[in-house]
Design an enzyme around this catalytic site. Structure first.
Site, short mmCIF file in Angstrom:
data_model
loop_
_atom_site.label_atom_id
_atom_site.label_comp_id
_atom_site.label_asym_id
_atom_site.label_seq_id
_atom_site.Cartn_x
_atom_site.Cartn_y
_atom_site.Cartn_z
N GLN A 76 -63.24 -76.10 27.94
CA GLN A 76 -63.55 -75.45 27.83
C GLN A 76 -62.88 -74.02 28.22
OE1 GLN A 76 -67.99 -75.19 29.66
NE2 GLN A 76 -67.22 -76.96 30.66
N ASP A 77 -61.86 -74.44 29.23
CA ASP A 77 -60.87 -72.78 29.33
C ASP A 77 -59.87 -73.32 28.94
OD1 ASP A 77 -61.28 -71.19 31.43
OD2 ASP A 77 -60.06 -71.81 32.87
N LEU A 78 -59.24 -73.57 27.65
CA LEU A 78 -57.95 -73.59 27.34
C LEU A 78 -57.39 -71.70 26.78
CD1 LEU A 78 -55.47 -73.97 26.27
CD2 LEU A 78 -56.61 -75.58 24.35
#
Length: 288
Positions: A190-192
């Site tokens: 979710q946070d790439l």
């Protein structure tokens, strides 16, 4: 130990204050358990304290003490699943203390220091290595999206309706359409964004700080499409959307839909409205 400024928001909650107060003891316990020499904390921090560390044999590492939020609960499991293929290696893990010891990236410069197109070339080469088939204990994207769908109208009302109702209705409709009709389920992050990919001698680029889910490949590029690190304008967002979907063979409409949905879901946190998230949603909803 001087706390990074980015952890200051934790002083606003009782749980956050308790965790901050416990950090010196947690640090001492982990350093003793793993026989570490540790340096001053890295200055960037939002939901964890990270410090350079050295193992007894001289191996450089990073000690990470996580604030116990649900998004990062399976970070160590994801790193273990990737086993160093495209991401930093997990060296040690203490679940009770929410402590991880991971490979240190050297020189550690972030991906956004590259020109935007060169950075996207790196992402195109990196993502297929991260698309490992996965299941429990990772949360399915459909389940996560159901939570967004439930919370978004409530948060929108509590924040005094900071953006147009049409954006909310569009995002809710997209979640309803996309979540039950996904492709193969793989490990996604979710946070790439471009600050969570670092240059490394072994890499040459490695992912850090994953917030893992299982979901279709189209979701995996959402943070890169949304992230401001490679430019914040309608043209820059659409350029990333077009490059990543085209070069990776992804369904552009589904990537666009997931970007609208997750970006709007992440646009309000308590009493804070992230205007740049709302702008991105508006640009994509109004795309012609």
């Amino acid at each position: 130990m001087e706390m990074p400024e980015g952890l200051g928001w934790l002083r606003g909650t009782e749980a956050g204050r308790e965790w901050l107060a416990a950090l010196p003891d947690l640090l001492a316990e982990c350093a003793a358990r793993w026989s570490l020499r540790v340096g001053p904390p890295f200055p960037y921090a939002l939901a964890s304290l990270a410090l350079p560390a050295e193992l007894p044999d001289g191996t450089p590492a990073v000690l990470k003490l996580q604030y116990p939020d649900p998004d990062s609960v399976h970070e160590a499991t994801a790193l273990d699943h990737w086993a160093g293929d495209g991401a930093v290696r997990l060296l040690r893990h203490d679940p009770a203390r929410r402590a991880l010891l991971v490979e240190r990236c050297t020189p550690g410069s972030p991906l956004h220091e590259l020109p935007a197109d060169a950075a996207l070339d790196v992402v195109v080469g990196l993502l297929p290595r991260l698309w490992k088939p996965a299941g429990p204990p990772f949360t399915p994207l459909a389940e996560e999206a159901a939570g967004w769908r439930e919370r978004m109208p409530v948060k929108w009302d509590r924040a005094d309706r900071p953006y147009e109702r049409r954006l909310l209705d569009t995002a809710l409709g997209l979640i309803a359409d996309l979540a039950p009709d996904q492709g193969e389920q793989v490990l996604v992050n979710q946070d790439l964004h471009a600050g969570n990919v670092l240059r490394a001698a072994r890499g040459p680029w490695l992912v850090i700080d994953p917030k893992p889910l299982t979901g279709e490949r189209e979701f995996s590029v959402v943070p890169m499409v949304r992230g401001r690190e490679l430019g914040h304008s309608p043209a820059a967002v659409r350029r990333r959307l077009d490059r990543l979907t085209g070069d990776l063979g992804l369904d552009r409409d589904r990537v666009r839909g997931w970007t609208i949905a997750q970006t709007l879901a992440w646009s309000i946190d308590a009493d804070i409205v992230f205007a740049h998230h709302v702008e991105i949603v508006r640009w994509l909803v109004d795309e012609v």
